[in-house]
Every structure is written in C-alpha cells, then in structure tokens.
Write an enzyme that holds these catalytic residues in place. Structure first.
Site, PDB file in Angstrom:
ATOM      1  N   GLU A   1       0.859  -1.178   0.000  1.00  0.00           N
ATOM      2  CA  GLU A   1       0.000   0.000   0.000  1.00  0.00           C
ATOM      3  C   GLU A   1       0.891   1.223   0.000  1.00  0.00           C
ATOM      4  OE1 GLU A   1      -2.592   0.416   3.350  1.00  0.00           O
ATOM      5  OE2 GLU A   1      -3.303  -1.623   3.169  1.00  0.00           O
TER       6      GLU A   1
ATOM      7  N   ASP B   1      -5.937   8.558  10.679  1.00  0.00           N
ATOM      8  CA  ASP B   1      -4.592   8.120  11.038  1.00  0.00           C
ATOM      9  C   ASP B   1      -4.135   8.601  12.405  1.00  0.00           C
ATOM     10  OD1 ASP B   1      -3.576   6.537   8.798  1.00  0.00           O
ATOM     11  OD2 ASP B   1      -3.974   8.345   7.635  1.00  0.00           O
TER      12      ASP B   1
END
Lengths: 275, 400
Positions: free
Chosen positions: A46, A57
């Site tokens: 990724e 995040d």
C-alpha cells in the site's frame, strides 16, 4: 481475476500487506524499500498519498504525511513513483489516500492514470460505499479494485453491503480507533472477523495496530491477510533502517507461513453471503 | 410551493453537497444519531424539554432590536439586530448544545466531545454538560487556546477538559480532526457534539434545525413590529450555523435576500483569509462535500482571520447549495473592516459584538446607506465581544 484477487487464490497462503507513505522519511525511501519488501515476502504494498488532514490516522502516519507534504509530494508525483516501482517489482501496488485528493484530481483522470502507472487498487478510508458508487464504476472500468473497509462497529447489514461492493479484498479495521501501534490487539478481534467470515467469501485482511510477528500470527489464524503500516514507518525512521526492513518483514512472513497446515480448514468454513 | 429547499435528501445530500464521507467505524454511529433525532422530532416531551431549556436556561427568545441610532447615522435602510449575544454563554452556540445534549442523554452516551474555534461552542458544550451531568472533553487548536484564554478558563471552570492541539494550522480545522479521531476511538460511549452545520449527515441538518429557532423568532418578531418580512438578512459565515439558523425559516420567502459574510482576513489578494464560498471550490473535508479552501492538489489550505470562529477552510454543505442556486450571496470582509464594524456598533448602540458578528455588522453598514429608509435589514449578532477585547485591543494598538 484481478492481480489482487490472485494473491488470495494460492491455497493456504496468508497475504502480507505493508504500508508506506510516499515521500517519508525521504523522497527515495519508497523506491528503495518496496523492492526489499517484495523480495522479503510481502504480497501487496500500500502506497500512501499524503493528505493534509488524515483523520483516520494516528500520530505516526500523521507525522509521515506532514513531512512528505513538506518534501513536496503531490498525487502526480505519487503516480510517477508507482510507475517506476511497477517495473521494479511484480507484486500488486495499491494506493491509500483520502477522497478529496481523488475528487480534486478528477475520478476519471485519476483512475486512468492509476491504470497507466500499474496501480491495482484503491483504499480510501473516508469513502464508505454509500458515497462510492461513482468511483466504483470508474475504477472497475479501468481495471482497478476499490477496496472498502469494515470495522468492529459495523452491523450485519453493513457487512453485507461492503461484502457486495468491495473488490480485491475487504479491509477489516481491527479496533475502533485510528492507525498505529497499540499495546495489544482487542480481545473481540476473533469474534469480529468470524462475524464477517460467516457472511462473505471475500478475502479478509486485518489492519490497524498490528506491529509484531506474534500479532500477525494471531491474525493469520482467522484472516486471509495481515496489514502492517505504522510499525514499518517507525522502523524507517531509525538509523540504518534499510538493513532492518528485511529481517522485520521476514519475521512477519515466517509468522504467517507457520500457519500453513491449519489454513485449508478455515477456508472451507467460509460461506456465501446470505441474500 | 416548490420543494427545492426541502433538504437534505435521505442520504444527507443538499444537491451536490453534504453526504457521509467518514471512516466505516463511524457509519453505525451516524445511523444511530439519525434515528435518535427522528424519534426526538416526533417526541412532544423532547421538544418541550428543548424549548423549556431554551427559554428558562438560555434566555430565549432573544430580542430583535431596531438599531435606530445606527440606522440614522448610516442614513438609509433600517437595521434590526437579532440579539443572540444576550443568550446564556454569550452566543447562539447554546441553542445547538442544548439540543444535542438532550439527544446524547436519549442515546445514553454520557461522554461528550466537542471542537471549538473561538471557544464559544466549547463553552456552550461545557455549560450544557455541567447542567445535564455529562463528561466533557473539548478540542481546541493551540493558537486559539492562546488567543481565547478567557474562554479556555471558562470551560475548565465548568468542569470540562480542554485538549490543546498542536498539529497542522493549530486552529479549528485541526481541532475537528482530533475530535473525529477521538470519536472513532470511543464511539460506543461518546457523542460528538459538533458545533456547526458542517460534518457528515445528519449533523448539518440537526444543527440547522436546532439553530432555526433564531430565524423562527425573527420572523414572528418582525411581523409583530413591522407587519412584514425583512428585505435582507445578513449573518457571518465560518461553518455557518448562525447564518443557516436565521436564514432557513425564510428560505421559501424569496423576497428576503440572504447575505453571508465570510472572513477576508488580511485581504483576498495575498491568500491569507477564510473566505471559503467566495474563493474556494468543491471538495471533501470532515465528512461532507462542500466548498473548501484548498491548493491545486487538493491539500487543505491554512486560513487566517482575526475572528477565530470564522477561521475555517470549509463551510456547511447547505451554504454551498445556497451559493450554487443563488439563494444566498456570499461576500467577504477583512480583519480591518470587521474591527471597524466592531467599534461602530459599540459607539453608536452600546453593543460590543463578537468579532465574528462584527463582519456582518460591517457589511450591513456598507449596504444600508445605498438603500431607501423604508427597507429592512436584519443583522444577526451571533455573539458578544467580551472574549475578543484583548485581540481587539492588540489590533487597535492599545496596551491593556
């Protein structure tokens, strides 16, 4: 079959998926690291396109995104990097980013340029299926898998929705929270994965908070793949990072491969989704 | 009657805008909130509770005051001020905080998180939590913590925990990012008391509905005092909750012109501003599609405004819809001009408005002289200026 799906077609093989932010710690990191990841047993990489406001995040990827943007990373540049990696490695490359960057680029142009660069899939944590219809259509026209996520809070109804719409695999968020290493994985993880498993035959990969070989091993007993992100980024921040990447990834690979004997059983128990 | 403005649709869209662009973890919580709100709307007891608290606790209805001296001085249209500054906690934010506080109780979520820019919503949330017996955590950008220290102390006094955010531009945008991260982590026990008409569906609808009490009162009051609707309604727009609150009940009264006033900061030319609708373009931030200030790659821009409550690169999706359909006009006023409005209202009417509201005052003062004396302008004084005294003093070169 897409090349992502093909990763999960090997019987008994557990997929190892790793995450890097393009442009962090340095501009060359990704170009140097991805071939290492591929040759150490990683199945899918990724690549994070940094966004100014990464609200799914934790601190590690926030820091990485911020630094990468300081280094001048743009979506255009990320596409170039992916194109360069495409000729260096054989494993599928997947972009992970936030929807505004894709929307701003133009869905059609973005998917076309992804296809041209050899990117196989997209993970967009702030795009649930309710808002993804258009991108699903355009990405699939370009041969790109749009991978949706499920979380421990997802209802059975939502599991069915995501199972019907996700392409390549389903990304299971291990816990309620943001990305990043934790002291430990939640106890409810097994029951969550099992709940999804009972409703779909799609490959299931678990991410968020997985940082050690032991944790990877635990997850591999119930899922088809393991996603490691923040821990790898922390490793890349260390001195002589590139020397440490291979042993770390190999330790994860070994942890997953030790599970080989039991895998065939768990795959047989999967059922088709109930309509 | 056309239903063009009967929005959002079931998916939470206002035309092209709105929606639910959030991590999967939060999707079930948004559905839960949607159904709790639908039940509350149909529940007489809930509605009564809300109205009683608005009246007995917050001090509603607020007056619609005819600013005769200001109107005479400007020599044109009559200016009427909707006095949200007179509410408990000093701003319109308390309306929504009361409504959502009651909703949180209904959902048995006893931990509340909130974001704040100017501190007005943080104070309102902390106040309501103290009164309803809920735990309260407020996220606030480090820069705002410094420039709104009075409100920080106020929140702490009310028993809330204030978490200072030092990432990004260290203002409202970053406080919202952090509040969303907290919500993703603690969603099972926590209600996110979002303070403006932004964020994923159903927030823009819920906050609008709770704030619409401003416009409903205004309509009744002006019909009683003048026997007719106003010609203009002017309100400042950051996220846009006070503006939607006063606009929305008039949305089908097409003779009433809406003007939203954004922050032009240090000026539109050098890019240091927060005029999202005037200078932005559509994108997705904090759960909704709407106009955004962003660079050519789609990275969110840093904003600048003397008024912390307007210092935000996004705006409510319903405003984006109003802009595209032409239902409202959006303009921008600089820091300097807002300070002029701030002093003008203080010296002519003895009312010190919040710096946010001063943007609306300045613009009302600009258009009033160009209109005949029988025209009616309503300006929403969304908050009072006590919190801004030190910023204003510094900007005006006065040492306190």
């Amino acid at each position: 079959m897409s090349d992502i799906k093909a990763t999960f077609a090997k019987p008994g093989h557990k997929a190892l998926i790793t995450y890097l932010t393009i442009g962090y710690p340095s501009m060359d990191t990704v170009l140097e690291t991805v071939p290492l990841l591929a040759s150490s047993g990683c199945d899918i990489v990724e690549l994070g396109i940094p966004f100014s406001d990464p609200l799914a995040d934790g601190t590690t990827i926030q820091r990485a995104s911020h630094q990468a943007l300081q280094h001048g990373v743009t979506p255009e540049l990320c596409l170039k990097v992916a194109g360069k990696l495409r000729v260096k490695v054989d494993i599928p490359l997947v972009f992970m980013t936030y929807y505004n960057l894709v929307f701003n680029y133009g869905l059609d142009a973005f998917c076309k340029d992804c296809a041209r660069a050899g990117v196989s899939g997209l993970i967009i944590p702030d795009l649930p299926p309710e808002e993804g219809t258009e991108l699903e259509k355009i990405s699939s026209q370009n041969g790109i898998d749009l991978i949706y996520l499920l979380a421990p809070t997802s209802t059975d109804e939502r599991i069915d929705l995501v199972a019907a719409r996700s392409r390549g695999f389903i990304y299971l968020v291990s816990m309620t929270g943001v990305t990043g290493s934790r002291d430990k994985l939640p106890e409810e993880l097994e029951s969550f994965v099992l709940r999804v498993r009972q409703r779909t035959s799609q490959p299931l990969c678990v991410g968020f908070g997985i940082s050690t070989a032991e944790e990877a091993k635990r997850v591999a007993q119930i899922a088809d793949g393991v996603i490691v992100g923040s821990r790898l980024i922390q490793l890349l921040e260390e001195k002589d990072a590139l020397l440490k990447v291979r042993p770390f990834v190999q330790s994860l690979r070994d942890a997953l491969d030790n599970r080989v004997e039991d895998n065939s059983k768990s795959r047989d128990t999967k059922r088709r989704p109930t309509m | 009657m056309d239903n063009k403005f009967k929005l959002p649709d079931e998916q939470g869209h206002f035309g092209l805008y709105g929606g639910k662009f959030v991590p999967e973890t939060l999707m079930p919580a948004l559905s839960e909130l949607e159904s709790a709100y639908a039940q509350a709307c149909a529940d007489q007891t809930f509605q009564q509770q809300f109205y009683s608290l608005c009246r007995d606790y917050a001090g509603r209805p607020t007056p619609l005051y005819h600013a005769q001296k200001l109107s005479r001085k400007l020599g044109g249209a009559q200016i009427l001020l909707k006095r949200e500054d007179l509410l408990h906690t000093g701003a319109h934010k308390i309306n929504n905080a009361l409504g959502q506080g009651l909703l949180a109780l209904k959902m048995s979520k006893h931990r509340i998180i909130a974001e704040t820019g100017a501190g007005q919503h943080g104070v309102a949330a902390a106040t309501v939590c103290a009164m309803l017996g809920l735990e309260c955590v407020v996220y606030m950008g480090e820069e705002d913590v410094q420039r709104q220290s009075l409100n920080v102390f106020r929140m702490k006094l009310l028993g809330a925990q204030v978490r200072s955010i030092s990432t990004g531009s260290r203002t409202l945008k970053d406080a919202i990012n952090e509040a969303i991260r907290d919500w993703v982590t603690n969603v099972r026990t926590t209600h996110y008391l979002l303070g403006s008409v932004v964020g994923p569906h159903p927030y823009p609808m819920i906050v609008r509905d709770f704030q619409s009490i401003i416009g409903r009162e205004t309509k009744e009051q002006i019909m009683a005092s003048h026997g007719r609707l106003p010609d203009y309604i002017i309100a400042c727009v950051g996220g846009g909750s006070n503006a939607i609150g006063i606009f929305h009940p008039f949305v089908n009264d097409l003779s009433v012109k809406f003007i939203g006033v954004e922050a032009a900061g240090r000026g539109m030319r050098n890019g240091s501003h927060a005029a999202t609708l005037v200078a932005g373009r559509p994108g997705v931030l904090h759960g909704a599609k709407s106009y955004l200030l962003q660079d050519k790659h789609g990275q969110i821009s840093d904003t600048k405004s003397i008024a912390p409550g307007l210092d935000y690169p996004g705006v409510g999706p319903e405003h984006s819809y109003y802009k595209d359909t032409g239902r409202a006009t959006y303009v921008a006023v600089t820091d300097e001009e807002a300070l002029e409005g701030f002093q003008l209202l203080a010296t002519t009417e003895g009312i010190i408005p919040a710096l946010e509201s001063a943007h609306a005052v300045y613009y009302a003062a600009q258009i009033a002289p160009k209109l005949p004396t029988d025209k009616l302008i309503v300006a929403n004084i969304s908050g009072r200026g006590d919190k801004d005294i030190s910023i204003a003093a510094e900007a005006l070169g006065v040492k306190l």
